[in-house]
Design a protein around this motif. Sequence first.
Motif, PDB file in Angstrom:
ATOM      1  N   GLY A  88     -27.764  29.627  23.497  1.00 21.42           N
ATOM      2  CA  GLY A  88     -27.440  28.830  22.323  1.00 21.42           C
ATOM      3  C   GLY A  88     -28.459  29.036  21.226  1.00 21.42           C
ATOM      4  O   GLY A  88     -29.573  29.506  21.466  1.00 21.42           O
ATOM      5  N   TRP A 105     -29.939  27.004  17.554  1.00 24.93           N
ATOM      6  CA  TRP A 105     -29.993  25.761  16.807  1.00 24.93           C
ATOM      7  C   TRP A 105     -30.776  25.963  15.509  1.00 24.93           C
ATOM      8  O   TRP A 105     -31.838  26.604  15.516  1.00 24.93           O
ATOM      9  N   GLN A 117     -25.826  22.586  17.063  1.00 26.01           N
ATOM     10  CA  GLN A 117     -25.882  23.947  17.582  1.00 26.01           C
ATOM     11  C   GLN A 117     -25.039  24.849  16.678  1.00 26.01           C
ATOM     12  O   GLN A 117     -23.991  24.437  16.176  1.00 26.01           O
ATOM     13  N   LEU A 118     -25.513  26.077  16.464  1.00 25.82           N
ATOM     14  CA  LEU A 118     -24.737  27.026  15.669  1.00 25.82           C
ATOM     15  C   LEU A 118     -23.447  27.384  16.392  1.00 25.82           C
ATOM     16  O   LEU A 118     -23.443  27.495  17.632  1.00 25.82           O
ATOM     17  N   PRO A 119     -22.369  27.591  15.656  1.00 23.42           N
ATOM     18  CA  PRO A 119     -21.141  28.063  16.304  1.00 23.42           C
ATOM     19  C   PRO A 119     -21.386  29.415  16.980  1.00 23.42           C
ATOM     20  O   PRO A 119     -22.259  30.184  16.544  1.00 23.42           O
ATOM     21  N   ALA A 120     -20.621  29.703  18.011  1.00 24.85           N
ATOM     22  CA  ALA A 120     -20.824  30.920  18.813  1.00 24.85           C
ATOM     23  C   ALA A 120     -20.859  32.189  17.966  1.00 24.85           C
ATOM     24  O   ALA A 120     -21.689  33.074  18.210  1.00 24.85           O
ATOM     25  N   GLU A 121     -20.003  32.288  16.956  1.00 27.03           N
ATOM     26  CA  GLU A 121     -19.970  33.511  16.146  1.00 27.03           C
ATOM     27  C   GLU A 121     -21.250  33.692  15.324  1.00 27.03           C
ATOM     28  O   GLU A 121     -21.695  34.818  15.102  1.00 27.03           O
ATOM     29  N   LYS A 122     -21.860  32.609  14.896  1.00 23.42           N
ATOM     30  CA  LYS A 122     -23.129  32.712  14.159  1.00 23.42           C
ATOM     31  C   LYS A 122     -24.309  32.889  15.116  1.00 23.42           C
ATOM     32  O   LYS A 122     -25.255  33.592  14.820  1.00 23.42           O
TER      33      LYS A 122
END
Length: 166
Positions: A60, A62, A44-49
């Motif tokens: 979320g 991905w 999963q992409l980090p929250a900031e991205k």
Amino acid sequence: MLTSTAIAAPEQQAAAFMEIYSTHCLKYLHDFDGLRKQLKALPQLPAEKAAMFLQGAKGGAWVMPSQHGQFVLVVHADKNLCALYAKTVPATVAQQMFEKVVGKAPAPFHSERKRNTSEPGPDGVKQTVAYEWSTEKSERKPLFALTTTTSKSSVAQGVATAAIGH
């Protein structure tokens, strides 16, 4: 050989885009929890991205592995919405494939085009096409949209969404 590869690449890119959209957003349209479970195996992409793709919504994002392009799948937490972003995708081919997939609804649904717009911009053309599937008695209607741009500077040249509307 290079010429045939160069010609095939845009079609392969659009086909990969529609394959990911079909096997995730369309397949799990009525089971977003099932889709989230399916995606747990992917990073999963980090929250900031992810925030750039979620645009203020909870959920979320991905990265979807593909040899034919860079794709990010987004699933909202608060509403039944799935979106697939393509860094690059040929607009005309993607739209043709999208319309083939959602332009004709499976029985007992009827498909209706709700939008078909084209807006020229400073560095390309943005086009959106949207369809709604419904039955005579359906309150919750599947909604499908594709926005493409020919802009080379856009974050995504293609965004396909699937949602359950009211």
